[in-house]
Design an enzyme around this catalytic site. Sequence first.
Site, PDB file in Angstrom:
ATOM      1  N   SER A  37       0.805  -1.223   0.000  1.00 64.41           N
ATOM      2  CA  SER A  37       0.000   0.000   0.000  1.00 64.41           C
ATOM      3  C   SER A  37       0.842   1.279   0.000  1.00 64.41           C
ATOM      4  O   SER A  37       1.683   1.470  -0.866  1.00 64.41           O
ATOM      5  CB  SER A  37      -0.937  -0.066   1.205  1.00 64.41           C
ATOM      6  N   ASP A  46      -3.236   6.328  -3.057  1.00 67.93           N
ATOM      7  CA  ASP A  46      -2.065   5.776  -2.380  1.00 67.93           C
ATOM      8  C   ASP A  46      -1.412   4.732  -3.305  1.00 67.93           C
ATOM      9  O   ASP A  46      -1.844   4.540  -4.440  1.00 67.93           O
ATOM     10  CB  ASP A  46      -2.420   5.211  -0.994  1.00 67.93           C
ATOM     11  N   ASN A  66      -8.666   8.796   6.286  1.00 63.66           N
ATOM     12  CA  ASN A  66      -7.513   8.724   5.375  1.00 63.66           C
ATOM     13  C   ASN A  66      -7.895   8.443   3.923  1.00 63.66           C
ATOM     14  O   ASN A  66      -7.025   8.310   3.065  1.00 63.66           O
ATOM     15  CB  ASN A  66      -6.514   7.680   5.879  1.00 63.66           C
ATOM     16  N   ARG A  94      -4.319   4.685  20.699  1.00 65.14           N
ATOM     17  CA  ARG A  94      -4.540   3.290  20.270  1.00 65.14           C
ATOM     18  C   ARG A  94      -3.225   2.692  19.745  1.00 65.14           C
ATOM     19  O   ARG A  94      -2.395   3.416  19.185  1.00 65.14           O
ATOM     20  CB  ARG A  94      -5.634   3.199  19.197  1.00 65.14           C
ATOM     21  N   PRO A  95      -3.057   1.378  19.932  1.00 60.16           N
ATOM     22  CA  PRO A  95      -1.866   0.759  19.358  1.00 60.16           C
ATOM     23  C   PRO A  95      -2.045   0.631  17.855  1.00 60.16           C
ATOM     24  O   PRO A  95      -3.142   0.335  17.395  1.00 60.16           O
ATOM     25  CB  PRO A  95      -1.832  -0.626  20.015  1.00 60.16           C
ATOM     26  N   SER A  96      -0.981   0.879  17.090  1.00 64.44           N
ATOM     27  CA  SER A  96      -1.063   0.722  15.643  1.00 64.44           C
ATOM     28  C   SER A  96      -1.252  -0.748  15.301  1.00 64.44           C
ATOM     29  O   SER A  96      -0.726  -1.620  15.989  1.00 64.44           O
ATOM     30  CB  SER A  96       0.227   1.237  15.007  1.00 64.44           C
ATOM     31  N   GLY A  97      -2.007  -1.008  14.236  1.00 61.14           N
ATOM     32  CA  GLY A  97      -2.174  -2.388  13.779  1.00 61.14           C
ATOM     33  C   GLY A  97      -1.207  -2.718  12.661  1.00 61.14           C
ATOM     34  O   GLY A  97      -1.213  -3.826  12.138  1.00 61.14           O
ATOM     35  N   THR A  98      -0.384  -1.768  12.270  1.00 59.58           N
ATOM     36  CA  THR A  98       0.528  -2.012  11.145  1.00 59.58           C
ATOM     37  C   THR A  98       1.990  -1.784  11.489  1.00 59.58           C
ATOM     38  O   THR A  98       2.865  -2.118  10.712  1.00 59.58           O
ATOM     39  CB  THR A  98       0.188  -1.103   9.943  1.00 59.58           C
TER      40      THR A  98
HETATM   41  C1  16G Z   1      -4.242  -0.344   7.218  1.00 57.04           C
HETATM   42  C2  16G Z   1      -5.710  -0.357   6.888  1.00 57.04           C
HETATM   43  C3  16G Z   1      -6.259   1.049   6.922  1.00 57.04           C
HETATM   44  C4  16G Z   1      -6.000   1.653   8.292  1.00 57.04           C
HETATM   45  C5  16G Z   1      -4.536   1.577   8.643  1.00 57.04           C
HETATM   46  C6  16G Z   1      -4.311   1.971  10.089  1.00 57.04           C
HETATM   47  C7  16G Z   1      -6.903  -1.810   5.347  1.00 57.04           C
HETATM   48  C8  16G Z   1      -6.999  -2.323   3.951  1.00 57.04           C
HETATM   49  N1  16G Z   1      -5.941  -0.914   5.557  1.00 57.04           N
HETATM   50  O1  16G Z   1      -3.521   0.356   6.256  1.00 57.04           O
HETATM   51  O2  16G Z   1      -7.625   0.965   6.669  1.00 57.04           O
HETATM   52  O3  16G Z   1      -6.398   2.989   8.323  1.00 57.04           O
HETATM   53  O4  16G Z   1      -4.094   0.238   8.497  1.00 57.04           O
HETATM   54  O5  16G Z   1      -2.982   1.795  10.422  1.00 57.04           O
HETATM   55  O6  16G Z   1      -7.663  -2.189   6.221  1.00 57.04           O
HETATM   56  P1  16G Z   1      -2.477   1.828  11.930  1.00 57.04           P
HETATM   57  O7  16G Z   1      -3.199   0.740  12.672  1.00 57.04           O
HETATM   58  O8  16G Z   1      -1.013   1.616  11.834  1.00 57.04           O
HETATM   59  O9  16G Z   1      -2.808   3.181  12.478  1.00 57.04           O
HETATM   60 MG    MG Z   2      -3.659   1.211   0.215  1.00 59.01          MG
END
Ligand code: 16G
Ligand code: MG
Length: 548
Positions: free
Chosen positions: A67, A282, A379, A502-506
């Site tokens: 992404s 993006d 976003n 919040r904890p990041s999910g990425t």
């Molecule tokens: C991912 C998610 C996006 C979300 C972002 C939050 C999908 C396809 N993409 O990119 O929707 O806004 O994570 O990231 O679900 P964060 O948890 O690091 O803040």
């Molecule tokens: Mg994307």
Amino acid sequence: MSLNVEQISKYSDKHPKPSSTTFTYGTAGFRTIGETLESTVFRCGMLAALRSQSKQGKVIGVMVTASHNREEDNGVKLVDPMGEMLQQSWEGYCTTMANAATSEEVVEVLAHIVQEERIDLTIKPRVAYARDTRPSGPLLQAALEDGLSALDVDASNYGVVTTPQLHYFVRCMNTENSSAAYGEPTEAGYNAKYGQAFLRLVSGKQTPTKLYIDAANGVGAPQVLKLADAINSPYFNIEVRNSDTQTLGKLNVDCGADHVKSNQRPPAGVTLVPGSRYCSFDGDADRILYYYADEHGTFHLLDGDKISTLVATYLRDLVSTAGVDDLQVGVVQTAYANGNSTSYIKDTLKLPTVFAKTGVKHLHHEAEKMNIGVYFEANGHGTVLFNPSAVAKLRAVEPATPAQVDAVERLWALRDLINESVGDAMSDMLLVETILICKGWTLPQWDEAYTDLPSRLLKVVVNDSTIFKTTNAEQTLMSPPLLQDVVDSLVTKFPRGRAFVRPSGTEDAVRVYAEAATRRDCDQLAYSVAGAVFDKAGGRGERPSEFI
Ligand code: 16G
Ligand code: MG
């Protein structure tokens, strides 16, 4: 029939897991440095095969992309039969599988899934796959193909396409020749479906001015040019910027939707001229934002919240004109939605709105509960869903006046224009263009609906982000203990103040969001909350302290 252990082991031995890495199927699948992902992507091929067999041979999608992340990263995610994100109960299998240390363990995990899900191995698995433009893409694709061969999958390679295009192809393949047929599962089919719906909606209206598209030097660039070729009309008058997918080191760098939203400024390679119209995708073209400069040259962002209010208003008005009174339009947002957008939806539009956790799958599930559910993250990631009862109500309506006939026709055409499988920058762009053309609006006119409260998003690096647990759609911290009380007491000091942690999910970090009536208050609130997180929950590196 049982698993072909010899064949699986032979392929698996070619893709050993890096011993030092632990992989997690996060918000949007696996995502990390591309070169470390070979074993994970290989194994995702096999998981997709089992998932397909568990769904009686329906096509499962596998998308290789990271992404908006930096170019050296890559990722992989699975797409379920209707083009939606992988069912959450399978995410655990993905994580276990990715972390199996040896080929023997890989086989054990596969056998475990077969047993748990009562999978019939005689069913022929089917998988559709694609990748974005990242340099690690071809290597990972080859690993994926080994995973597909290991389980004798009937595979379709879609090459280099946007993430939402792959979701669309999967849905089309699984609905072919049924009453829910979604379209032709090809690039040409995608362009024809969305392009024709767009032209149906705008024909006879005044043609718009040029739209400048920042494609983040990603896969959206070649694909939107193909869409424009297919539409071939002055109604879709575009110029693509940041379209270099060949030069290394350019993807998402100083451009793209994430950069524009995070920095609240235009991308490199685009000089804003007052009166002109701009948008950014993006890197895998599932997010879109619009923006413009006013006569003083000041930058104005029309983010996901602005898109969702524009779309919800338009749909609400059409539903009312069409005379389908019990058809309810609702809006799903996340806690990141600007407070003024939420008030506008509730108080001015008088539409129901709910908050979901961050991540498209969470919004999608909430939107499915509504008749017509509009969901967008601030976003720029989102779409619209028409649930079966909305479709039934639309079918049942007997329009009496020409205005009603027109409104019902428009609702059907809008349903064809929208990629219901997932948020899609190209389909969303056509939707926004349609509404602006039909209303005869400029971007400043669209922007008039409400004014954003000043907001600030900060990142705090901590020793262990897994200690952060939230509830209430991620707006309230349950752990670490007492930290939420501190946030609450800080928030009360600022008029219109709101903040959450919040904890990041990425990535391995914690995010802090704050908004307040003035820019100064907002920044003070954001930095005080971030400082409290840093002090009380094991902050690492530099303390966030620009203003305090
Ligand atoms: C991912 C998610 C996006 C979300 C972002 C939050 C999908 C396809 N993409 O990119 O929707 O806004 O994570 O990231 O679900 P964060 O948890 O690091 O803040
Ligand atoms: Mg994307």
